[in-house]
Design a protein around this motif. Structure first.
Motif, PDB file in Angstrom:
ATOM      1  N   VAL A 127       0.848  -1.190   0.000  1.00  9.57           N
ATOM      2  CA  VAL A 127       0.000   0.000   0.000  1.00  9.57           C
ATOM      3  C   VAL A 127       0.881   1.236   0.000  1.00  9.57           C
ATOM      4  O   VAL A 127       1.865   1.306   0.745  1.00  9.57           O
ATOM      5  N   GLU A 128       0.544   2.202  -0.830  1.00 10.07           N
ATOM      6  CA  GLU A 128       1.323   3.436  -0.863  1.00 10.07           C
ATOM      7  C   GLU A 128       1.238   4.150   0.483  1.00 10.07           C
ATOM      8  O   GLU A 128       0.178   4.210   1.108  1.00 10.07           O
ATOM      9  N   HIS A 129       2.369   4.669   0.925  1.00  7.93           N
ATOM     10  CA  HIS A 129       2.408   5.465   2.152  1.00  7.93           C
ATOM     11  C   HIS A 129       1.966   6.889   1.805  1.00  7.93           C
ATOM     12  O   HIS A 129       2.245   7.374   0.697  1.00  7.93           O
ATOM     13  N   PRO A 130       1.282   7.580   2.718  1.00  7.76           N
ATOM     14  CA  PRO A 130       0.884   8.969   2.421  1.00  7.76           C
ATOM     15  C   PRO A 130       2.041   9.846   1.962  1.00  7.76           C
ATOM     16  O   PRO A 130       1.867  10.723   1.100  1.00  7.76           O
ATOM     17  N   LEU A 131       3.245   9.620   2.505  1.00 11.48           N
ATOM     18  CA  LEU A 131       4.396  10.438   2.120  1.00 11.48           C
ATOM     19  C   LEU A 131       4.844  10.185   0.685  1.00 11.48           C
ATOM     20  O   LEU A 131       5.618  10.973   0.130  1.00 11.48           O
ATOM     21  N   ASP A 132       4.372   9.088   0.073  1.00 13.96           N
ATOM     22  CA  ASP A 132       4.780   8.767  -1.291  1.00 13.96           C
ATOM     23  C   ASP A 132       4.160   9.703  -2.321  1.00 13.96           C
ATOM     24  O   ASP A 132       4.650   9.784  -3.449  1.00 13.96           O
ATOM     25  N   ASP A 133       3.086  10.373  -1.979  1.00 15.61           N
ATOM     26  CA  ASP A 133       2.387  11.206  -2.955  1.00 15.61           C
ATOM     27  C   ASP A 133       2.230  12.629  -2.437  1.00 15.61           C
ATOM     28  O   ASP A 133       1.273  12.955  -1.730  1.00 15.61           O
ATOM     29  N   PRO A 134       3.180  13.508  -2.776  1.00 16.49           N
ATOM     30  CA  PRO A 134       3.122  14.894  -2.292  1.00 16.49           C
ATOM     31  C   PRO A 134       1.972  15.696  -2.871  1.00 16.49           C
ATOM     32  O   PRO A 134       1.704  16.807  -2.421  1.00 16.49           O
ATOM     33  N   PHE A 148       4.368   3.283 -10.504  1.00  9.28           N
ATOM     34  CA  PHE A 148       4.430   3.013 -11.939  1.00  9.28           C
ATOM     35  C   PHE A 148       3.155   2.385 -12.487  1.00  9.28           C
ATOM     36  O   PHE A 148       3.044   2.154 -13.696  1.00  9.28           O
ATOM     37  N   ILE A 149       2.198   2.077 -11.610  1.00 10.95           N
ATOM     38  CA  ILE A 149       0.944   1.511 -12.071  1.00 10.95           C
ATOM     39  C   ILE A 149       0.178   2.562 -12.864  1.00 10.95           C
ATOM     40  O   ILE A 149       0.260   3.758 -12.580  1.00 10.95           O
ATOM     41  N   LYS A 150      -0.574   2.132 -13.846  1.00 14.28           N
ATOM     42  CA  LYS A 150      -1.307   3.050 -14.708  1.00 14.28           C
ATOM     43  C   LYS A 150      -2.142   4.026 -13.893  1.00 14.28           C
ATOM     44  O   LYS A 150      -2.853   3.633 -12.978  1.00 14.28           O
ATOM     45  N   GLY A 151      -2.015   5.319 -14.243  1.00 17.21           N
ATOM     46  CA  GLY A 151      -2.755   6.363 -13.542  1.00 17.21           C
ATOM     47  C   GLY A 151      -1.984   7.037 -12.440  1.00 17.21           C
ATOM     48  O   GLY A 151      -2.444   8.031 -11.879  1.00 17.21           O
ATOM     49  N   HIS A 152      -0.785   6.518 -12.098  1.00 18.95           N
ATOM     50  CA  HIS A 152       0.021   7.096 -11.030  1.00 18.95           C
ATOM     51  C   HIS A 152       1.113   8.001 -11.606  1.00 18.95           C
ATOM     52  O   HIS A 152       1.489   7.890 -12.778  1.00 18.95           O
ATOM     53  N   ALA A 153       1.654   8.872 -10.740  1.00 16.08           N
ATOM     54  CA  ALA A 153       2.577   9.917 -11.198  1.00 16.08           C
ATOM     55  C   ALA A 153       3.840   9.355 -11.834  1.00 16.08           C
ATOM     56  O   ALA A 153       4.324   9.868 -12.844  1.00 16.08           O
ATOM     57  N   GLY A 154       4.423   8.298 -11.247  1.00 12.94           N
ATOM     58  CA  GLY A 154       5.665   7.743 -11.768  1.00 12.94           C
ATOM     59  C   GLY A 154       5.537   7.225 -13.182  1.00 12.94           C
ATOM     60  O   GLY A 154       6.509   7.207 -13.946  1.00 12.94           O
TER      61      GLY A 154
END
Length: 460
Positions: free
Chosen positions: A38-45, A160-166
């Motif tokens: 699961v993405e951590h909140p800090l992963d997405d500024p 890197f999943i579709k729809g994400h910033a990376g």
């Protein structure tokens, strides 16, 4: 035997990590883990803005880790690591373009991993080639090898999943590699080695084109979309901090104009937090046509009331919005351009200012890589530091924590003869346009807001 540097770095790192742990707990965030799916909140500024103390502790931790690596790593290993960096980017590119990343994210038991042979069979690849690719990604922290030749996604790879910033920041391309490859000869040998022109760079050499980067991209809609996506991600990651860390309530002008504002994400975020403003997004005709039609559906009331406007404007031409009613934003615009062109852009806005107007230049500020700030200890880098913090200095540019700034500076240099400017360089550019810097607001991001106004003499 004294090990002063090693001891000081260990003490500083311990202090930074202890503060980081405390601030994560104070913010009621989950512990950081590479094993989490699961993405951590800090992963997405773009969706979570850390406290100032948490941001500072995170930055100081990375700075200490970078200095430790510089102290301990063998020079030949460091050089080899630099040489092979492109293979890491290429390996991630393979996982994205084949669809492997998306497939692994949808496995019934994603934490267990999947054999590389099974992935190779599924996607019509050679498993003997795929295993080194996956291990390259694992060594860079993008996937985990759960058992011999079996791999699983981790927390970080979800970007890197579709729809994400990376996914949108997929920088690996033959074009970029060609530009990088042209850099040594451009600087040392070419007829353009003393040129500051945006049409005499590595980009023109590598692509054999007379066009500057943006003109070239406009020829191919797909390339233009990719360039716009990269710029948008860069802008989006600092938007929450721009809204939170600048005192918008002190701005005396009722209207904010975002020059080269693209999709309007920044000014609409400002409008959400401060609805008393009116905002105008200026950009080129094709961008305005697309964006204005989108916002007629998304924010019809703002469009109908005139609270939100989109208008065509080339920032190399005179600014049509003139006087005390307007303040202006230039976000990630001036770093694209050499001083001559940057002065034209900034000068056009400066001539439109009234006494109450402000120009907000939002850019990364390059800090000279001196050994230390001499007077700043580790505790001074943390807003809530206490007297027990170690008296140890880190590089004034925060070392590894500022690699993005130096990387972008080299990128803009090779593409457009632009750069990320130091404060001394910003002062020179600003003063040359008849402006003064009234304040600088560091953000909880890699950028800062440089607030400018007219010189008092210009108001007489």
């Amino acid at each position: 035997m004294a090990h002063a540097e090693l001891d000081h770095l260990q003490e500083c790192l311990n202090f930074a990590l202890n503060t980081l742990r405390k601030e994560i707990d104070n913010s009621q965030l989950p512990p950081l883990s590479q094993y989490s799916l699961v993405e951590h909140p800090l992963d997405d500024p773009t969706t979570y803005l850390p406290s100032t103390a948490l941001f500072d502790a995170h930055r100081l931790s990375l700075a200490c880790l970078g200095e430790l690596r510089n102290l301990l790593e063998l020079p030949v290993d460091k050089r080899m690591d630099e040489k092979f960096t492109a293979y890491g980017a290429a390996s991630v590119d393979i996982l994205i373009k084949t669809g492997i990343i998306d497939y692994m994210s949808e496995l019934p038991n994603p934490s267990e991993g999947i054999p590389a042979a099974e992935l190779a069979s599924k996607f019509g690849l050679d498993s003997q080639k795929l295993v080194p690719v996956l291990r390259c990604c694992a060594s860079n922290g993008w996937v985990r090898e759960t058992r011999d030749s079996s791999f699983a996604l981790n927390r970080c790879s979800r970007t890197f999943i579709k729809g994400h910033a990376g996914r949108r920041l997929n920088f690996f391309s033959p074009t970029l590699l060609s530009v990088i490859g042209a850099m040594p000869s451009w600087i040392m040998e070419s007829d353009w080695k003393f040129s500051r022109s945006p049409v005499q760079t590595c980009f023109q050499i590598a692509l054999k084109t007379p066009l500057q980067r943006f003109s070239w991209a406009k020829q191919d809609p797909q390339t233009l979309v990719q360039v716009a996506d990269h710029i948008q991600v860069l802008c989006d990651v600092c938007t929450p901090s721009i809204v939170a860390d600048y005192p918008w309530e002190k701005l005396e002008t009722p209207t904010i104009v975002d020059c080269g504002g693209g999709k309007g994400g920044l000014v609409t975020a400002i409008l959400d937090a401060h609805p008393s403003f009116r905002v105008i997004v200026q950009d080129m005709e094709n961008i305005v046509a697309l964006t204005s039609s989108i916002f007629k559906e998304r924010r019809p009331r703002d469009i109908e009331s005139g609270t939100l406007k989109f208008e065509v404007h080339d920032f190399f031409q005179s600014q049509p919005r003139i006087g005390n009613e307007y303040s202006f934003i230039l976000r990630h615009i001036l770093h694209d351009w050499p001083d001559k062109e940057a002065a034209v852009i900034l000068g056009n806005v400066a001539r439109a200012l009234g006494p109450k107007s402000r120009i907000l230049i939002i850019e990364m500020v390059a800090v000279p890589n001196v050994d230390s700030t001499s007077t700043r200890s580790a505790k001074s880098f943390l807003l809530n530091g206490d007297d027990k913090s170690p008296n140890y200095v880190v590089p004034s540019h925060f070392g590894s924590a500022s690699k993005l700034v130096s990387g972008f500076s080299a990128y803009m240099l090779t593409m457009m003869n632009g750069c990320e400017r130091s404060m001394r360089e910003w002062e020179s550019l600003v003063h040359g346009c008849g402006l003064r810097i009234t304040n600088v607001y560091p953000l909880r991001a890699h950028a800062s807001i440089i607030e400018c106004a007219l010189y008092e003499q210009a108001l007489l």
